[in-house]
Write a protein that holds these residues in place. Structure first.
Motif, PDB file in Angstrom:
ATOM      1  N   PRO A   1       3.632  12.693  -9.615  1.00 59.37           N
ATOM      2  CA  PRO A   1       4.399  11.772  -8.759  1.00 59.37           C
ATOM      3  C   PRO A   1       5.524  12.508  -8.041  1.00 59.37           C
ATOM      4  O   PRO A   1       6.355  13.174  -8.670  1.00 59.37           O
ATOM      5  CB  PRO A   1       4.967  10.751  -9.754  1.00 59.37           C
ATOM      6  CG  PRO A   1       4.117  10.882 -10.978  1.00 59.37           C
ATOM      7  CD  PRO A   1       3.695  12.317 -11.039  1.00 59.37           C
ATOM      8  N   LEU A   2       5.557  12.385  -6.719  1.00 53.39           N
ATOM      9  CA  LEU A   2       6.573  13.080  -5.923  1.00 53.39           C
ATOM     10  C   LEU A   2       6.822  12.335  -4.620  1.00 53.39           C
ATOM     11  O   LEU A   2       5.898  12.136  -3.823  1.00 53.39           O
ATOM     12  CB  LEU A   2       6.113  14.511  -5.606  1.00 53.39           C
ATOM     13  CG  LEU A   2       6.982  15.282  -4.601  1.00 53.39           C
ATOM     14  CD1 LEU A   2       8.343  15.596  -5.204  1.00 53.39           C
ATOM     15  CD2 LEU A   2       6.286  16.564  -4.149  1.00 53.39           C
ATOM     16  N   ASP A   3       8.067  11.944  -4.412  1.00 62.65           N
ATOM     17  CA  ASP A   3       8.494  11.380  -3.133  1.00 62.65           C
ATOM     18  C   ASP A   3       9.477  12.378  -2.523  1.00 62.65           C
ATOM     19  O   ASP A   3      10.612  12.522  -2.990  1.00 62.65           O
ATOM     20  CB  ASP A   3       9.155  10.025  -3.346  1.00 62.65           C
ATOM     21  CG  ASP A   3       9.566   9.357  -2.037  1.00 62.65           C
ATOM     22  OD1 ASP A   3       9.481  10.010  -0.977  1.00 62.65           O
ATOM     23  OD2 ASP A   3       9.987   8.180  -2.072  1.00 62.65           O
TER      24      ASP A   3
ATOM     25  N   GLY B   1      -1.304  16.162  -1.269  1.00 63.33           N
ATOM     26  CA  GLY B   1      -2.676  16.565  -1.532  1.00 63.33           C
ATOM     27  C   GLY B   1      -3.670  15.428  -1.636  1.00 63.33           C
ATOM     28  O   GLY B   1      -4.835  15.666  -1.948  1.00 63.33           O
ATOM     29  N   ASN B   2      -3.235  14.217  -1.363  1.00 64.64           N
ATOM     30  CA  ASN B   2      -4.117  13.057  -1.490  1.00 64.64           C
ATOM     31  C   ASN B   2      -4.811  12.678  -0.186  1.00 64.64           C
ATOM     32  O   ASN B   2      -5.666  11.793  -0.173  1.00 64.64           O
ATOM     33  CB  ASN B   2      -3.329  11.845  -1.999  1.00 64.64           C
ATOM     34  CG  ASN B   2      -2.226  11.438  -1.043  1.00 64.64           C
ATOM     35  OD1 ASN B   2      -1.358  12.252  -0.715  1.00 64.64           O
ATOM     36  ND2 ASN B   2      -2.245  10.204  -0.584  1.00 64.64           N
ATOM     37  N   ALA B   3      -4.480  13.358   0.916  1.00 66.92           N
ATOM     38  CA  ALA B   3      -5.053  12.960   2.200  1.00 66.92           C
ATOM     39  C   ALA B   3      -5.061  14.134   3.171  1.00 66.92           C
ATOM     40  O   ALA B   3      -4.344  15.119   2.992  1.00 66.92           O
ATOM     41  CB  ALA B   3      -4.259  11.794   2.805  1.00 66.92           C
TER      42      ALA B   3
ATOM     43  N   ALA C   1       2.145  13.632  -4.843  1.00 71.82           N
ATOM     44  CA  ALA C   1       2.118  12.592  -3.823  1.00 71.82           C
ATOM     45  C   ALA C   1       2.961  11.402  -4.266  1.00 71.82           C
ATOM     46  O   ALA C   1       3.244  11.222  -5.453  1.00 71.82           O
ATOM     47  CB  ALA C   1       0.677  12.149  -3.552  1.00 71.82           C
ATOM     48  N   ARG C   2       3.331  10.588  -3.297  1.00 73.43           N
ATOM     49  CA  ARG C   2       4.208   9.446  -3.558  1.00 73.43           C
ATOM     50  C   ARG C   2       3.445   8.241  -4.088  1.00 73.43           C
ATOM     51  O   ARG C   2       3.906   7.559  -4.997  1.00 73.43           O
ATOM     52  CB  ARG C   2       4.928   9.075  -2.253  1.00 73.43           C
ATOM     53  CG  ARG C   2       5.850   7.874  -2.344  1.00 73.43           C
ATOM     54  CD  ARG C   2       6.477   7.597  -0.991  1.00 73.43           C
ATOM     55  NE  ARG C   2       5.467   7.366   0.036  1.00 73.43           N
ATOM     56  CZ  ARG C   2       5.721   7.252   1.323  1.00 73.43           C
ATOM     57  NH1 ARG C   2       6.960   7.395   1.760  1.00 73.43           N
ATOM     58  NH2 ARG C   2       4.741   7.018   2.176  1.00 73.43           N
ATOM     59  N   ASN C   3       2.276   7.974  -3.506  1.00 77.32           N
ATOM     60  CA  ASN C   3       1.536   6.760  -3.817  1.00 77.32           C
ATOM     61  C   ASN C   3       0.530   7.036  -4.938  1.00 77.32           C
ATOM     62  O   ASN C   3      -0.467   7.740  -4.732  1.00 77.32           O
ATOM     63  CB  ASN C   3       0.822   6.252  -2.555  1.00 77.32           C
ATOM     64  CG  ASN C   3       0.175   4.902  -2.744  1.00 77.32           C
ATOM     65  OD1 ASN C   3      -0.675   4.733  -3.615  1.00 77.32           O
ATOM     66  ND2 ASN C   3       0.572   3.939  -1.923  1.00 77.32           N
ATOM     67  N   LYS C   4       0.772   6.489  -6.114  1.00 76.79           N
ATOM     68  CA  LYS C   4      -0.090   6.745  -7.270  1.00 76.79           C
ATOM     69  C   LYS C   4      -1.510   6.264  -7.021  1.00 76.79           C
ATOM     70  O   LYS C   4      -2.477   6.976  -7.346  1.00 76.79           O
ATOM     71  CB  LYS C   4       0.490   6.059  -8.508  1.00 76.79           C
ATOM     72  CG  LYS C   4      -0.337   6.284  -9.760  1.00 76.79           C
ATOM     73  CD  LYS C   4       0.296   5.614 -10.977  1.00 76.79           C
ATOM     74  CE  LYS C   4      -0.553   5.844 -12.227  1.00 76.79           C
ATOM     75  NZ  LYS C   4       0.041   5.187 -13.427  1.00 76.79           N
ATOM     76  N   TRP C   5      -1.657   5.065  -6.452  1.00 74.33           N
ATOM     77  CA  TRP C   5      -3.000   4.512  -6.243  1.00 74.33           C
ATOM     78  C   TRP C   5      -3.810   5.396  -5.302  1.00 74.33           C
ATOM     79  O   TRP C   5      -4.969   5.716  -5.583  1.00 74.33           O
ATOM     80  CB  TRP C   5      -2.895   3.101  -5.681  1.00 74.33           C
ATOM     81  CG  TRP C   5      -4.230   2.457  -5.494  1.00 74.33           C
ATOM     82  CD1 TRP C   5      -4.978   1.810  -6.436  1.00 74.33           C
ATOM     83  CD2 TRP C   5      -5.003   2.426  -4.285  1.00 74.33           C
ATOM     84  NE1 TRP C   5      -6.164   1.373  -5.887  1.00 74.33           N
ATOM     85  CE2 TRP C   5      -6.210   1.729  -4.573  1.00 74.33           C
ATOM     86  CE3 TRP C   5      -4.779   2.904  -2.985  1.00 74.33           C
ATOM     87  CZ2 TRP C   5      -7.183   1.517  -3.602  1.00 74.33           C
ATOM     88  CZ3 TRP C   5      -5.755   2.700  -2.022  1.00 74.33           C
ATOM     89  CH2 TRP C   5      -6.942   2.013  -2.335  1.00 74.33           C
ATOM     90  N   LYS C   6      -3.222   5.812  -4.184  1.00 80.15           N
ATOM     91  CA  LYS C   6      -3.932   6.658  -3.227  1.00 80.15           C
ATOM     92  C   LYS C   6      -4.236   8.030  -3.815  1.00 80.15           C
ATOM     93  O   LYS C   6      -5.305   8.600  -3.570  1.00 80.15           O
ATOM     94  CB  LYS C   6      -3.113   6.808  -1.941  1.00 80.15           C
ATOM     95  CG  LYS C   6      -3.029   5.538  -1.114  1.00 80.15           C
ATOM     96  CD  LYS C   6      -2.246   5.768   0.159  1.00 80.15           C
ATOM     97  CE  LYS C   6      -2.187   4.502   1.006  1.00 80.15           C
ATOM     98  NZ  LYS C   6      -1.402   4.700   2.263  1.00 80.15           N
TER      99      LYS C   6
ATOM    100  N   ILE D   1      -8.193  11.779  -6.211  1.00 75.64           N
ATOM    101  CA  ILE D   1      -8.601  12.612  -7.345  1.00 75.64           C
ATOM    102  C   ILE D   1      -9.997  12.235  -7.826  1.00 75.64           C
ATOM    103  O   ILE D   1     -10.825  13.106  -8.122  1.00 75.64           O
ATOM    104  CB  ILE D   1      -7.560  12.513  -8.476  1.00 75.64           C
ATOM    105  CG1 ILE D   1      -6.278  13.247  -8.070  1.00 75.64           C
ATOM    106  CG2 ILE D   1      -8.103  13.075  -9.787  1.00 75.64           C
ATOM    107  CD1 ILE D   1      -5.091  13.008  -8.991  1.00 75.64           C
ATOM    108  N   ARG D   2     -10.283  10.935  -7.879  1.00 80.66           N
ATOM    109  CA  ARG D   2     -11.631  10.486  -8.267  1.00 80.66           C
ATOM    110  C   ARG D   2     -12.669  10.939  -7.248  1.00 80.66           C
ATOM    111  O   ARG D   2     -13.762  11.402  -7.609  1.00 80.66           O
ATOM    112  CB  ARG D   2     -11.654   8.959  -8.415  1.00 80.66           C
ATOM    113  CG  ARG D   2     -10.925   8.438  -9.638  1.00 80.66           C
ATOM    114  CD  ARG D   2     -11.244   6.967  -9.863  1.00 80.66           C
ATOM    115  NE  ARG D   2     -10.806   6.125  -8.765  1.00 80.66           N
ATOM    116  CZ  ARG D   2      -9.606   5.560  -8.694  1.00 80.66           C
ATOM    117  NH1 ARG D   2      -8.722   5.754  -9.666  1.00 80.66           N
ATOM    118  NH2 ARG D   2      -9.295   4.777  -7.661  1.00 80.66           N
TER     119      ARG D   2
END
Length: 297
Positions: A84-86, A36-38, A59-64, A69-70
């Motif tokens: 967090p999910l890979d 859901g981050n991209a 999502a896997r990448n916390k920073w992305k 989310i911001r």
């Protein structure tokens, strides 16, 4: 010819009768969107937040994920939650499910949206499976199964209401099959090549979605698979640059790509279509007959 006609028609689809504004109010609904981050996933989260859902971005990448989310909060005024999910790591999937279940008793909609495509042939999951089949099929299947109790609780807590599992497949599923000798790193897998492995994973998505509907339909679960359209996302990043350049001439915006899965996840019009494949909003396609015989159990 039927498959070829479907591919062509998806490049020039008619205007959808279902739009984001047709999504009903989702106040009180809990939703997970994998990836859901991209891309299509992020656009899906945006529409869900706009309609008051409580959304977990898995999502896997916390920073992305936190950056997305911001960004979504600035656009919608609503804040999604990072999970967090890979999907290429069974231990990560188990931790993600445990974390979610420690916070929520019900899960109204699960969008199995994340995925990978045309990965280099040497890439495997942490547990030794082909990366495409392991991520797109096994990862989502395991995650869904671990969350079944929360999905069942939707009907248990609100009789007549159904939870939904929406799995993003592709037209590539019509060119796929399940070759059990290619699920792990075997000579047969390397011989098949990355394009077959992608089609196989997308066919696997249809198989699992149909099986979920068959097994759990009488327990309040609606399960759909779909082709979102040919969409501009980073899913194509492993393809050669020349192919990406050509594809960009016919690919559609992510806002179009999100519509079909939002339709499957939120519209009352699909409650009698359990187990079906959606090619575009309101357009239903029969799954391959072998998608039934390929199911296990």
């Amino acid at each position: 010819m039927g498959i070829i006609a479907s591919v062509i028609s998806q490049q020039f689809p008619p205007k959808s009768k279902f739009q984001v504004q047709d999504i009903p109010d989702l106040t009180g609904k809990v939703v997970i969107v994998t990836g859901g981050n991209a891309g299509i996933g992020k656009e899906t989260v945006k529409a869900l937040l706009e309609h008051n859902a409580k959304v977990y971005v898995a999502a896997r990448n916390k920073w992305k994920a936190e950056e997305a989310i911001r960004d979504l909060e600035m656009l919608t005024g609503k804040e999604a939650i990072f999970l967090p999910l890979d999907l290429a790591d069974f231990s990560s999937i188990r931790r993600a499910a445990e974390e979610f279940l420690s916070k929520e008793n019900t899960l109204h909609i699960l969008f199995n949206n994340g995925g990978v495509m045309a990965c280099p042939i040497d890439q495997l999951t942490k547990d030794g499976y082909d990366l495409q089949f392991g991520t797109n099929v096994l990862g989502h299947f395991f995650f869904t199964e671990l969350l079944m109790h929360a999905l069942f609780n939707v009907a248990r807590s609100s009789p007549g209401e159904k939870a939904r599992v929406v799995t993003t497949s592709s037209l590539a599923n019509y060119f796929g099959d399940l070759d059990w000798d290619t699920f792990t790193d075997t000579p047969a897998r390397k011989k098949k090549g990355t394009q077959f492995l992608y089609s196989q994973s997308k066919f696997g998505n249809v198989v699992v979605a149909r099986e979920l509907a068959r097994r759990y339909g009488d327990q309040g679960i609606l399960s759909f698979s779909l082709h979102p359209g040919s969409i501009k996302t980073n899913l194509f990043r492993h393809l050669p640059n020349i192919i990406q350049s050509v594809m960009n001439l016919v690919l559609h915006d992510v806002s179009y790509g999100a519509l079909t899965q939002l339709y499957a996840g939120t519209s009352p019009d699909v409650v009698d279509l359990n187990g079906r494949v959606l090619l575009s909003v309101g357009k239903i396609k029969k799954a391959q007959p072998k998608s039934t015989r390929s199911c296990c159990g």
